[in-house]
Design an enzyme around this catalytic site. Structure first.
Site, short mmCIF file in Angstrom:
data_model
loop_
_atom_site.label_atom_id
_atom_site.label_comp_id
_atom_site.label_asym_id
_atom_site.label_seq_id
_atom_site.Cartn_x
_atom_site.Cartn_y
_atom_site.Cartn_z
N CYS A 85 -3.59 -31.12 -0.90
CA CYS A 85 -3.93 -30.98 -2.33
C CYS A 85 -2.84 -31.52 -3.26
O CYS A 85 -3.09 -31.71 -4.44
CB CYS A 85 -4.25 -29.53 -2.66
SG CYS A 85 -5.56 -28.85 -1.65
N HIS A 99 -3.49 -28.71 -10.12
CA HIS A 99 -4.50 -28.79 -9.05
C HIS A 99 -5.54 -27.71 -9.29
O HIS A 99 -5.21 -26.58 -9.65
CB HIS A 99 -3.81 -28.60 -7.70
CG HIS A 99 -4.77 -28.40 -6.58
ND1 HIS A 99 -5.83 -29.24 -6.36
CD2 HIS A 99 -4.84 -27.43 -5.62
CE1 HIS A 99 -6.51 -28.81 -5.30
NE2 HIS A 99 -5.93 -27.72 -4.85
N ASN A 154 -12.67 -26.92 -5.56
CA ASN A 154 -11.40 -27.51 -5.12
C ASN A 154 -11.70 -28.82 -4.39
O ASN A 154 -12.24 -28.81 -3.29
CB ASN A 154 -10.68 -26.52 -4.20
CG ASN A 154 -9.34 -27.01 -3.72
OD1 ASN A 154 -9.01 -28.19 -3.85
ND2 ASN A 154 -8.55 -26.12 -3.13
O1 UT7 Z 1 -5.83 -26.06 -2.60
C1 UT7 Z 1 -5.00 -25.02 -2.20
C2 UT7 Z 1 -5.79 -24.20 -1.27
N1 UT7 Z 1 -6.44 -23.03 -1.67
C3 UT7 Z 1 -6.13 -22.16 -2.63
O2 UT7 Z 1 -5.33 -22.35 -3.49
C4 UT7 Z 1 -6.83 -20.85 -2.55
C5 UT7 Z 1 -5.90 -19.70 -2.79
N2 UT7 Z 1 -6.52 -18.39 -2.65
C6 UT7 Z 1 -7.56 -17.99 -3.41
O3 UT7 Z 1 -8.06 -18.72 -4.23
C7 UT7 Z 1 -8.06 -16.56 -3.25
O4 UT7 Z 1 -7.16 -15.86 -2.43
C8 UT7 Z 1 -9.50 -16.50 -2.65
C9 UT7 Z 1 -10.51 -16.99 -3.66
C10 UT7 Z 1 -9.55 -17.31 -1.37
C11 UT7 Z 1 -9.84 -15.06 -2.28
O5 UT7 Z 1 -9.68 -14.22 -3.41
P1 UT7 Z 1 -8.96 -12.79 -3.23
O6 UT7 Z 1 -9.07 -12.09 -4.53
O7 UT7 Z 1 -7.59 -13.06 -2.68
O8 UT7 Z 1 -9.90 -12.05 -2.20
P2 UT7 Z 1 -9.52 -11.48 -0.73
O9 UT7 Z 1 -9.08 -12.57 0.18
O10 UT7 Z 1 -8.64 -10.32 -0.95
O11 UT7 Z 1 -10.93 -10.99 -0.19
C12 UT7 Z 1 -11.49 -9.79 -0.61
C13 UT7 Z 1 -12.79 -9.48 0.13
C14 UT7 Z 1 -12.74 -9.39 1.63
O12 UT7 Z 1 -13.49 -8.28 2.00
P3 UT7 Z 1 -12.78 -6.88 2.41
O13 UT7 Z 1 -11.98 -7.19 3.63
O14 UT7 Z 1 -11.95 -6.49 1.22
O15 UT7 Z 1 -13.95 -5.97 2.64
C15 UT7 Z 1 -13.44 -10.63 2.12
O16 UT7 Z 1 -14.09 -10.45 3.35
O17 UT7 Z 1 -13.78 -10.49 -0.17
C16 UT7 Z 1 -14.46 -10.83 1.04
N3 UT7 Z 1 -14.93 -12.21 0.92
C17 UT7 Z 1 -16.11 -12.54 0.35
N4 UT7 Z 1 -17.09 -11.78 -0.17
C18 UT7 Z 1 -18.16 -12.41 -0.68
C19 UT7 Z 1 -14.29 -13.34 1.28
N5 UT7 Z 1 -15.04 -14.42 0.96
C20 UT7 Z 1 -16.17 -13.94 0.37
C21 UT7 Z 1 -17.32 -14.55 -0.17
N6 UT7 Z 1 -18.29 -13.75 -0.69
N7 UT7 Z 1 -17.48 -15.89 -0.22
#
Ligand code: UT7
Length: 318
Positions: A112, A245, A275
């Site tokens: 990225c 980004h 992204n």
């Molecule tokens: O280009 C550089 C690469 N990428 C990035 O910069 C991404 C960086 N990270 C992020 O953008 C965020 O961390 C995410 C969008 C990936 C995730 O957001 P978060 O607020 O950190 O959520 P989390 O990882 O804490 O997930 C919370 C919950 C989990 O459930 P439990 O374990 O709390 O019950 C996941 O299983 O959300 C669940 N989950 C989903 N639920 C519905 C994960 N993906 C999904 C989904 N739909 N698509």
């Protein structure tokens, strides 16, 4: 001598995939995706489109805007993590499709941060006198390296391309560039697979520790922005446009807040593009140039972070 961006262009594949569409692909909701990432929809390349096709479409628009022809281009750098094939490079395929003869052409693999790495490299070519015009492109088809059963990654990415023509200038356009990498984080965000002896070895899809990437991104995007500004004796107050980004609106908002910039100074396209990795910065840049937000004399700060980890910034006087 300095280099300056003299034309921008971009291309998004026709097919739109909305969060609502994704509700029937994986166990997710529009509400979850939008509230956690700021994404509503993304573009998806057609089966017969490759990264070089997206790159060529964006490059043609950038060359038209810069009023240069194939004979003017002295360097092609394509930032991509999703090349058409193992080799030749996507840059060589782009060179051929654009009818450009006899200039160096190579791909840049910094995920990225790829566009910032490519721009920094081309800037050094121009300033060393190696060429007068460079095509710098970010082009990605992430839809092909996503596991469409993994809801934690497949909802976050999209396909697209952005391009700029960099030209020699006697006044600074690119003020400075700042690149970093730390390979000790290689497992946090990766596609840990390859082709070996005719077979796919390892896992050929994006794997990511989302919250670790989030925290690292916010930290280094602030650091590298301040590094670029300090190198030029400037302060965040003087930035007219921040173009980070586009991975997650919450990362973008947190970065802007740490720099003391209002969101009215930030170009954000993540809601409509998701992204697009190396393509996200030049896509956002082209949009803001074409709709008139970026004006001559503006101070524009581009910054990226991605797998590796890699990160970097480019400070521009428009
Ligand atoms: O280009 C550089 C690469 N990428 C990035 O910069 C991404 C960086 N990270 C992020 O953008 C965020 O961390 C995410 C969008 C990936 C995730 O957001 P978060 O607020 O950190 O959520 P989390 O990882 O804490 O997930 C919370 C919950 C989990 O459930 P439990 O374990 O709390 O019950 C996941 O299983 O959300 C669940 N989950 C989903 N639920 C519905 C994960 N993906 C999904 C989904 N739909 N698509």
């Amino acid at each position: 001598m300095y280099s300056r961006i003299i034309g921008t262009g971009s291309y998004l594949p026709a097919k739109l995939l909305t969060n609502r569409d994704l509700e029937s692909v994986v166990d997710t909701t529009d509400e979850w995706i939008y509230s956690r990432s700021g994404i509503r929809e993304r573009h998806i390349a057609a089966d017969d489109e490759n990264a070089s096709d997206l790159a060529v479409a964006a490059a043609r628009k950038a060359m038209q805007a810069a009023d240069v022809g194939p004979e003017d281009i002295g360097l092609i750098v394509v930032a991509t993590t999703t090349p058409d094939m193992i080799f030749p490079s996507t840059a060589c395929l782009v060179q051929h499709k654009l009818g450009i003869k006899n200039c160096p052409a190579f791909d840049m693999q910094a995920v990225c941060s790829g566009f910032v790495y490519a721009l920094a490299t081309a800037d050094k070519f121009l300033r060393s006198g190696a060429c007068r015009h460079a095509l710098v492109i970010g082009a990605e088809i992430y839809s092909r390296i996503l596991d469409w059963k993994d809801r934690s990654t497949c909802v976050l990415f999209g396909d697209g391309a952005g391009a700029v023509v960099l030209g020699l200038s006697d006044t600074p356009g690119v003020l400075s560039t700042h690149l970093h990498a730390d390979g000790s984080y290689h497992e946090v965000l990766s596609v840990p697979g390859c082709v070996s002896r005719g077979e796919i070895k390892g896992h050929p899809f994006v794997v990511m520790e989302g919250s670790a990437v989030f925290k690292f991104a916010v930290k280094v995007l602030e650091e590298v922005a301040l590094e670029a500004l300090a190198a030029n004796g400037l302060s965040p107050r003087e930035v007219d446009w921040l173009i980070p980004h586009q991975a997650n609106i919450r990362i973008i908002q947190a970065t802007a807040k740490k720099l003391g910039l209002g969101m009215d100074k930030v170009v954000a396209t993540v809601e409509r593009h998701a992204n697009t990795s190396a393509a996200s910065i030049p896509l956002a840049l082209d949009e803001a140039v074409r709709d008139g937000r970026i004006r001559p004399g503006n101070l524009v700060l581009l910054e990226g972070v991605g797998g590796g980890f890699t990160w970097g910034a480019a400070l521009l006087r428009w």
